[in-house]
Design a protein around this motif. Sequence first.
Motif, PDB file in Angstrom:
ATOM      1  N   THR A  47      34.072  62.685  15.514  1.00 57.52           N
ATOM      2  CA  THR A  47      33.756  61.325  15.108  1.00 57.52           C
ATOM      3  C   THR A  47      33.840  60.365  16.292  1.00 57.52           C
ATOM      4  OG1 THR A  47      34.631  61.796  12.911  1.00 57.52           O
ATOM      5  CG2 THR A  47      34.373  59.487  13.496  1.00 57.52           C
ATOM      6  N   SER A  48      34.830  60.549  17.142  1.00 54.42           N
ATOM      7  CA  SER A  48      34.975  59.707  18.321  1.00 54.42           C
ATOM      8  C   SER A  48      33.792  59.892  19.269  1.00 54.42           C
ATOM      9  CB  SER A  48      36.284  60.041  19.036  1.00 54.42           C
ATOM     10  OG  SER A  48      36.388  59.333  20.225  1.00 54.42           O
ATOM     11  N   ILE A  50      30.723  60.928  18.447  1.00 57.73           N
ATOM     12  CA  ILE A  50      29.544  60.336  17.817  1.00 57.73           C
ATOM     13  C   ILE A  50      29.598  58.816  17.938  1.00 57.73           C
ATOM     14  CG2 ILE A  50      28.399  59.969  15.591  1.00 57.73           C
ATOM     15  CD1 ILE A  50      29.165  62.839  14.868  1.00 57.73           C
ATOM     16  N   PHE A  51      30.790  58.243  17.738  1.00 55.17           N
ATOM     17  CA  PHE A  51      30.952  56.789  17.849  1.00 55.17           C
ATOM     18  C   PHE A  51      30.589  56.322  19.259  1.00 55.17           C
ATOM     19  CE2 PHE A  51      33.557  53.082  18.868  1.00 55.17           C
ATOM     20  CZ  PHE A  51      33.171  52.226  17.852  1.00 55.17           C
ATOM     21  N   ARG A  54      26.773  56.451  19.750  1.00 52.73           N
ATOM     22  CA  ARG A  54      25.905  55.636  18.904  1.00 52.73           C
ATOM     23  C   ARG A  54      26.293  54.165  18.794  1.00 52.73           C
ATOM     24  NH1 ARG A  54      21.738  55.938  16.385  1.00 52.73           N
ATOM     25  NH2 ARG A  54      22.581  55.444  14.377  1.00 52.73           N
ATOM     26  N   HIS A  58      24.106  50.876  17.312  1.00 50.53           N
ATOM     27  CA  HIS A  58      24.519  50.128  16.118  1.00 50.53           C
ATOM     28  C   HIS A  58      24.643  48.635  16.427  1.00 50.53           C
ATOM     29  CE1 HIS A  58      25.128  53.365  13.314  1.00 50.53           C
ATOM     30  NE2 HIS A  58      25.971  53.997  14.121  1.00 50.53           N
ATOM     31  N   ASP A  96      25.692  53.628   7.747  1.00 45.40           N
ATOM     32  CA  ASP A  96      25.741  54.633   8.811  1.00 45.40           C
ATOM     33  C   ASP A  96      26.925  54.399   9.739  1.00 45.40           C
ATOM     34  OD1 ASP A  96      24.769  56.860  10.251  1.00 45.40           O
ATOM     35  OD2 ASP A  96      23.800  55.537  11.693  1.00 45.40           O
ATOM     36  N   LYS A 100      32.008  56.152  10.944  1.00 45.32           N
ATOM     37  CA  LYS A 100      32.299  56.363  12.360  1.00 45.32           C
ATOM     38  C   LYS A 100      33.503  55.562  12.852  1.00 45.32           C
ATOM     39  CE  LYS A 100      27.579  57.504  13.549  1.00 45.32           C
ATOM     40  NZ  LYS A 100      26.753  57.133  12.423  1.00 45.32           N
TER      41      LYS A 100
END
Length: 178
Positions: A47-48, A50-51, A54, A58, A96, A100
Amino acid sequence: MDILKNLFLEWDLETWANVLEVVGFCFAIGAFIIGLFIKSEINKLKTSYIFDKRIKKHIDNLQKSASEINQFLNDYNSNRREIRTEFANCISELEDLIPKISYRQSLKSRRLCSFLKGRRTRPFVIRQVQSSSFIFYITKYPKRFYQTTYDDVWIVYGSLIEIIRQLENIKQNKGKSL
């Protein structure tokens, strides 16, 4: 004491089997708990990652939505459909984003998302020059239960700006901590 005598003096195989069964069960439970802990840590890392990859996108998408809502507010009466469409874009972007970030950090996003869902389905009323009469102030809030007003769109715009700043701060704090 009787178990130790059966284990080490008499070498009773049935006693050894029972003891090893209990020890094996304890190791299996321990391995299961360790496995769950490792899985949760891997999910946090995923998750980190992906954060980190992205978050810029965002922030850009939310800034674009906020600027478009601000532009649409200049001529609210003729842009009501576009505002409704922009609300849908904001909902998808926020939904979305929410997984995250941590639950505590996502509370503002969750509240705005539910507010947008409620306001998007209601009719957008035409903005009128508001009189300062007492009756206007009495009827203002009950009417908002059934329709979306110009003021509601301003609330959404302000919340979007707040969430954008929050995400930028999270990004900067994360960069400083690594």
